[in-house]
Design an enzyme around this catalytic site. Structure first.
Site, short mmCIF file in Angstrom:
data_model
loop_
_atom_site.label_atom_id
_atom_site.label_comp_id
_atom_site.label_asym_id
_atom_site.label_seq_id
_atom_site.Cartn_x
_atom_site.Cartn_y
_atom_site.Cartn_z
N TYR A 1 0.83 -1.20 0.00
CA TYR A 1 0.00 0.00 0.00
C TYR A 1 0.86 1.26 0.00
O TYR A 1 0.68 2.16 -0.83
CB TYR A 1 -0.90 -0.05 1.23
CG TYR A 1 -1.80 1.14 1.44
CD1 TYR A 1 -2.67 1.56 0.45
CD2 TYR A 1 -1.81 1.82 2.66
CE1 TYR A 1 -3.52 2.64 0.65
CE2 TYR A 1 -2.66 2.90 2.87
CZ TYR A 1 -3.51 3.30 1.86
OH TYR A 1 -4.34 4.37 2.06
N LYS B 1 1.32 4.27 -2.98
CA LYS B 1 0.97 5.67 -2.70
C LYS B 1 2.18 6.59 -2.77
O LYS B 1 2.06 7.75 -3.17
CB LYS B 1 0.29 5.76 -1.33
CG LYS B 1 -1.10 5.12 -1.28
CD LYS B 1 -2.08 5.82 -2.21
CE LYS B 1 -3.51 5.36 -1.96
NZ LYS B 1 -4.49 6.08 -2.80
#
Length: 245
Positions: free
Chosen positions: A150, A154
């Protein structure tokens, strides 16, 4: 209202932060293109926007499919505001990550925003105005156990924000990032109270954000009120506690 006559595309707008962003943009006067995967939830958000006097339409699309991303851009048309909010998060230690799951994080969290910017930003540039807000996460800056896939996806999006801001500034298009900390969503609502408090205690304010608080920052950056801001990363994360504090 500040966005009267403008069109805003919000991905992942049928729940959580995206839904509230869509509602607030509509209150600012924008026509909102509500993106999601669930047609029933999408129709509900459109009705909620219409109930407060706004206008909206729902477009269903799978952001893991590059052709469907392009279709979404085509249907949205001449967009003035793009909010890349949709994403996936699965927290696992590196040894448990699968290649397919890693690819899915990159496809949804990084590649889909890239494709939408590639498709929509040139039109903004031709019209001489536009605003893009990418939703990142505090996890991209603060190492957190289990967030590798994740956080990496990002962090890549944050770097792209800087590149896009530099590319399009001369054409009147601004590109910024909002990085939320722990925020109340359907996912956090399902957590047990002790775990939720432990998450809240990682912030200086000792609480998690309401989605409206994050949405206010997104809408500000999307609006002309932030006309001299581009390439910025705005943390909406409740502050970081001092060591030993």
């Amino acid at each position: 209202m500040g966005m009267s006559g403008r069109t805003a595309l919000v991905t992942g707008a049928t729940a959580g932060i995206g839904r509230v962003v869509a509602m607030q943009l509509a209150r600012e006067g924008a026509h909102v293109v509500v993106h999601g995967r669930d047609a029933e939830r999408g129709a509900t958000v459109v009705k909620e926007i219409q109930a407060v006097g706004g206008t909206a339409q729902f477009v269903q699309a799978d952001l893991a499919d590059a052709e469907d991303v392009q279709r979404l851009a085509d249907v949205a048309g001449d967009v003035d505001v793009l909010v890349n909010n949709a994403g996936i998060y699965k927290f696992l230690p590196t040894k448990d990550m699968s290649a397919d799951l890693f690819d899915l994080h990159m496809d949804l969290n990084t590649k889909a925003p890239y494709l939408l910017v590639r498709a929509l930003a040139p039109g903004m540039a031709e019209r001489g105005h536009g605003s893009i807000v990418n939703i990142s996460t505090l996890a991209a800056a603060v190492p957190t156990a289990g967030t590798g896939m994740y956080a990496a996806s990002k962090a890549a999006l944050e770097q792209l924000t800087q590149v896009w801001a530099a590319e399009y500034a001369k054409d009147g298009v601004r590109v910024n990032t909002v990085a939320p900390g722990p925020t109340r969503t359907p996912g956090t609502d399902a957590m047990d109270p002790a775990t939720l408090q432990a998450v809240a205690d990682t912030t200086a304010m000792r609480r998690i954000a309401e989605p409206e608080e994050v949405a206010e920052a997104v809408v500000f950056l999307a609006s002309d009120r932030a006309s001299y801001i581009t390439g910025a990363l705005l943390e909406v994360a409740g502050g970081r506690p001092a060591i030993g504090g």
